[in-house]
Write a protein that holds these residues in place. Structure first.
Motif, PDB file in Angstrom:
ATOM      1  N   LYS A  78     -10.703   1.747   5.435  1.00 50.92           N
ATOM      2  CA  LYS A  78      -9.353   2.150   5.833  1.00 50.92           C
ATOM      3  C   LYS A  78      -8.491   2.429   4.597  1.00 50.92           C
ATOM      4  N   ILE A  83     -11.447   5.758   7.427  1.00 52.12           N
ATOM      5  CA  ILE A  83     -11.150   5.506   8.833  1.00 52.12           C
ATOM      6  C   ILE A  83      -9.653   5.216   8.941  1.00 52.12           C
ATOM      7  N   GLU A  87      -9.046   3.039  14.496  1.00 52.45           N
ATOM      8  CA  GLU A  87     -10.485   2.771  14.536  1.00 52.45           C
ATOM      9  C   GLU A  87     -10.794   1.373  14.009  1.00 52.45           C
TER      10      GLU A  87
END
Length: 615
Positions: A78, A83, A87
């Motif tokens: 992240k 992502i 998610e």
């Protein structure tokens, strides 16, 4: 990033690990929190990677050996922009890419499936070997390991082999957080205890406070500047770091935090820092190309040759035609005949010594880098590496495994050397292919064909010489079989593979002389099995008898029985196999004692046909 920003990034990784586990209601946030600073410094300062091109040949490679700390890995994704937050919070949900333990089947940035502890580090050794010896590339391999998994023997196989290969492109980071699943680890926070062990194997060691981001930064720099030996960074950390109520406390392994919102607030709340991971090097050497179809060795019908000899010669020819073929040996290359490849292609031959777990793990690492590995040892010894084979399947890895000296037919060496469980073991692996040739030309064709298959492929070879029954141009498709003898009068079908094929043919000849016509099927593809040929034989002859140099459980007989597991009528089926514990005897004596030689097969055939007539 400066020191303050690195500290903040570490806190963000902790917060996101807690959030992900809280959303899932399960997971390992405390194990993730201990290593957060280690990951923050690595990805912000030292890792070179293009998340848009995970297959970039210059990318550094990261292996999360402590796979249960997956929330931390996903939090890093992240932060790197791979992502998004939405998610991240699907962690462990049905259909989510973010599984409890990461796998390359779902995520392109994952090198290998982990979670069975003690496996990521050995696979990392294989990746580093590929980078150093095959690709001559500048990328580095970073492995994050937990202190609990250092109790696994496979870790020390990897430690010895990594030092033996002088893998200065490999850095192992050990998150020494003191606590395992049920309590303290063997050595707790005694970094010196771990250092002495790694130093004994020849590693450069660095001991560091794993929560001092500047010290961690310097440790990584030291690893990068160390030449001629791999580096292990032993980082003293605290499980659950940053939350006073759980920090360094027992009994919280594998559980979401009881008061997640309060913990997030104590960690400073949610953040949205972004990491600009450094790009990979573009200076990459080209891979060797193919040179057309392999010129496989050829044998004339009636010649005598061992299938292990055919394997070695065919593998060498395949290596000449295909530059992506690599071979790994468990110090038995003179017996498996893999040494034929070593003589022709020494730069693509890897001696792993008597360390079958490391041999298979190195093959997994090389496969992850796009090479096509063949790993060979005695069939009996592959059982030691079964967990690595199982996890290779979880990874979706492509491996060709070859087990020689199979069955009682090896003779006087006795049961410790006899592979009698290997067919069952390999058939049970998800998506596997299991092949068992009976002569040299068949072996050569199957060796070459394995290179084009997916998943785990297993080829079983035999020690002794046998008569060549197929011509050199015969084809052997996977999932097929060969009907070697048949007529419209057949009253019994013998199904054999490998060493029992010539025995079955001899038994059929003897029975034919007594007026009993017998069909013989060479079921060289044990998985997938040729259902149609078996079903036709059952309908036309009424009786099937399988003959295998293997224990009855899980081998050829079970493969044949499963061909009739769809609800259709099951034929009369008798299974001959090795039902006793062998001793030392000649190959012929072994086959007779096990009841799988021609004389025993013929006797069983007479009895079966007689019973069928009576009934």
């Amino acid at each position: 990033m400066n020191t303050g920003e690195l500290v903040e990034l570490g806190q963000q990784l902790r917060v996101d690990s807690v959030r992900a586990a809280a959303a899932a209601g399960s997971g390992h946030p405390t194990s993730s929190m201990s290593a957060a600073d280690l990951m923050a410094v690595l990805f912000a300062r030292h890792f070179h990677y293009d998340f848009e091109r995970p297959d970039h040949p210059g990318n550094d490679r990261f292996v999360l050996s402590k796979g249960h700390a997956s929330p931390l890995m996903y939090a890093v994704y992240k932060a790197a922009g791979a992502i998004d937050d939405e998610e991240l919070l699907t962690f462990r949900e049905n259909g989510s890419r973010l599984e409890g333990h990461p796998t390359p089947r779902r995520l392109p940035w994952v090198e290998t499936a982990t979670g069975s502890l003690g496996q990521g580090f050995p696979v990392g050794v294989g990746i580093a070997m590929a980078g150093k010896r095959l690709e001559h590339a500048g990328y580095r391999v970073w492995v994050l390991c937990g202190d609990s998994e250092l109790a696994e023997g496979s870790v020390w196989e990897a430690a010895e082999h990594g030092a033996y290969e002088h893998l200065d492109n490999l850095t192992l980071i050990v998150d020494v957080n003191r606590l395992g699943q049920r309590g303290p680890t063997r050595h707790g926070h005694d970094l010196d205890a771990y250092a002495r062990r790694f130093q004994g194997f020849g590693w450069h060691t660095v001991e560091v406070d794993g929560h001092d981001v500047d010290a961690v930064d310097r440790a990584y720099g030291e690893a990068l500047s160390t030449k001629g030996q791999p580096t292990v960074i032993l980082a003293r950390t605290l499980k659950g770091k940053g939350v006073a109520s759980i920090e360094d406390r027992e009994g919280l392994h594998g559980k979401p935090l009881p008061e997640a919102d309060e913990a997030i607030a104590e960690l400073g709340g949610s953040r949205d820092l972004r990491v600009r991971v450094q790009p990979p090097s573009t200076d990459v050497a080209p891979r060797p190309g193919d040179r057309g179809r392999p010129e496989l060795p050829r044998w004339g019908k009636g010649e005598e040759a061992a299938t292990r000899d055919a394997f070695g010669e065919a593998l060498s020819a395949l290596g000449t035609a295909r530059g992506d073929i690599v071979v790994l040996d468990g110090e038995v290359g003179d017996s498996t005949r893999a040494e034929a490849f070593a003589k022709e292609h020494p730069e693509r031959y890897f001696e792993c010594y008597i360390a079958e777990q490391q041999m298979v793990a190195a093959a997994v690492g090389m496969a992850a880098r796009g090479w096509t590995p063949y790993a060979a040892t005695f069939a009996a010894f592959l059982t030691r590496a079964h967990d690595f084979i199982r996890m290779a399947s979880v990874s979706g890895s492509g491996l060709a495994l070859v087990g020689s000296h199979a069955g009682v037919a090896i003779g006087q060496d006795g049961p410790s050397q006899m592979g009698l469980e290997d067919l069952a073991m390999m058939r049970a692996v998800h998506g596997s292919t299991v092949l068992y040739p009976c002569d040299a030309n068949q072996t050569a064709r199957l060796v070459a064909g394995m290179a084009g298959l997916d998943g785990i492929r297993y080829l079983r070879t035999s020690r002794g010489a046998s008569e060549v029954i197929y011509g050199p141009d015969e084809e052997f498709p996977v999932g097929g079989s060969k009907v070697l003898r048949s007529s419209g009068r057949d009253r019994l079908t013998l199904v054999a593979a490998g060493v029992t094929v010539p025995e079955a043919l001899a038994a059929a000849e003897a029975l034919d002389g007594e007026g009993i016509a017998v069909r013989v099927i060479d079921l060289y593809s044990v998985k997938p099995v040729d259902r149609e040929t078996l079903r036709s034989a059952a309908e036309e002859t009424g009786c099937l008898m399988t003959v295998e140099d293997h224990h009855p459980e899980g081998g050829l007989g079970d493969a044949v029985a499963e061909a009739f597991a769809d609800g259709r009528p099951v034929p009369r089926l008798v299974r001959l196999g090795v039902r006793t514990m062998p001793g030392s005897a000649s190959p012929a004596e072994q086959l007779h004692a096990a009841g799988i030689d021609a004389e025993s097969i013929a006797a069983a055939g007479r009895l079966l046909v007689g019973e069928a007539i009576v009934s």
